[in-house]
Write an enzyme that holds these catalytic residues in place. Structure first.
Site, PDB file in Angstrom:
ATOM      1  N   CYS A 178      -5.001  -3.136   3.617  1.00 37.06           N
ATOM      2  CA  CYS A 178      -4.649  -2.871   5.009  1.00 37.06           C
ATOM      3  C   CYS A 178      -5.844  -2.975   5.967  1.00 37.06           C
ATOM      4  O   CYS A 178      -6.279  -4.062   6.304  1.00 37.06           O
ATOM      5  CB  CYS A 178      -3.971  -1.495   5.083  1.00 37.06           C
ATOM      6  N   LYS A 235      -9.864   2.091  -1.632  1.00 37.82           N
ATOM      7  CA  LYS A 235     -10.029   1.580  -0.266  1.00 37.82           C
ATOM      8  C   LYS A 235     -11.348   2.041   0.352  1.00 37.82           C
ATOM      9  O   LYS A 235     -11.648   3.240   0.400  1.00 37.82           O
ATOM     10  CB  LYS A 235      -8.848   2.040   0.578  1.00 37.82           C
ATOM     11  N   GLU A 263       0.844  -1.189   0.000  1.00 37.46           N
ATOM     12  CA  GLU A 263       0.000   0.000   0.000  1.00 37.46           C
ATOM     13  C   GLU A 263       0.883   1.243   0.000  1.00 37.46           C
ATOM     14  O   GLU A 263       1.966   1.263   0.589  1.00 37.46           O
ATOM     15  CB  GLU A 263      -0.867  -0.012   1.271  1.00 37.46           C
TER      16      GLU A 263
END
Length: 263
Positions: free
Chosen positions: A149, A112, A40
């Site tokens: 994440c 995300k 990321e």
């Protein structure tokens, strides 16, 4: 499919990060993977608390994506990597995962969903969340569900990805260090693999801020390849035969009662 997860730390120097990515991909492809997964925010690191990454963000036809497409075509390998993508909010871009095919074509982009507003940090102050929809791409005949994440803490996303056909989860991350955080990271990666009977390939940033511990986990929850805290990469073969056998022996997806399981 053979896959490599790469571990390193980015900075806010985008040119230096592009050089780093170029070198690391060249190193990883020597092991013969069909997919290389980078962490990321490898295009540029997060800003400090109260800062902004707005000025660092790029469009999907910008310099960073151009570098990835060139590398993919040059080495004949698919690449997944994290970047900050411009949004309609100049100050708050998207935290985006790109998937580039081995021919250099852009296969998909995942923005995300779950922003890291936890443990005293507010990612939503810097970034805009993406649409609430699973993103699955196909590489070398394997369907990959994309997560970033903090998404790892939300099992409903992994279920949505599996229902959309995912056979493996690709999880680039910049998992912040802290008390028990490394334990959370490894536990959640393993849990997502076991409960969904699928592979998990996690590529994490390391260094002073982030925990590293990149790894590839099989559908039984076994880490078949891993990196510790240093820069490096891990390579493993993802076997559709093992995936099918695991799901035959442990048909937990079919045995669900709260949703209609895919058949």
């Amino acid at each position: 499919m053979k896959i490599a997860v790469v571990q390193t730390a980015s900075t806010q120097d985008k040119a230096a990060n592009r050089d780093l990515v170029t070198r690391l991909v060249a190193d990883a492809v020597r092991s013969g993977p069909e997919l290389v997964v980078l962490p990321e925010a490898i295009m540029a690191d997060f800003a400090t608390e109260g800062g902004s990454v707005g000025e660092l963000a790029e469009p999907l036809d910008g310099e960073f994506v151009g570098t990835l497409r060139k590398l993919a075509a040059e080495h004949g390998v698919a690449i997944v990597a994290g970047m900050f993508e411009r949004s309609c909010d100049e100050v708050r871009p998207y935290n985006t995962l790109l998937t580039v095919g081995s021919d250099g074509d852009l296969l998909g982009a995942y923005r995300k969903i779950h922003l890291y507003d936890a443990f005293g940090y507010r990612e939503s102050d810097q970034l805009t969340s993406g649409d609430v929809a699973p993103v699955v791409v196909e590489v070398a005949g394997l369907k990959l569900g994309l997560m970033t994440c903090y998404d790892l803490r939300f099992p409903e996303l992994s279920r949505a990805l599996v229902d959309a056909g995912a056979e493996a989860f690709v999880v680039p991350a910049a998992w912040v260090r802290g008390p028990l955080k490394e334990y959370h990271w490894t536990t959640l990666l393993t849990a997502r693999a076991i409960e969904n009977t699928c592979y998990v390939a996690a590529a994490a940033q390391n260094g002073k801020k982030y925990c590293g511990l990149s790894q590839i986990i099989d559908p039984q929850g076994i880490a078949v390849a891993a990196v510790g805290e240093a820069d490096g990469f891990a390579v493993a073969e993802l076997s559709t035969e093992r995936l099918a056998e695991t799901r035959r022996r442990n048909p937990s997806l079919l045995n669900r009662r709260f949703t209609v399981a895919p058949r």
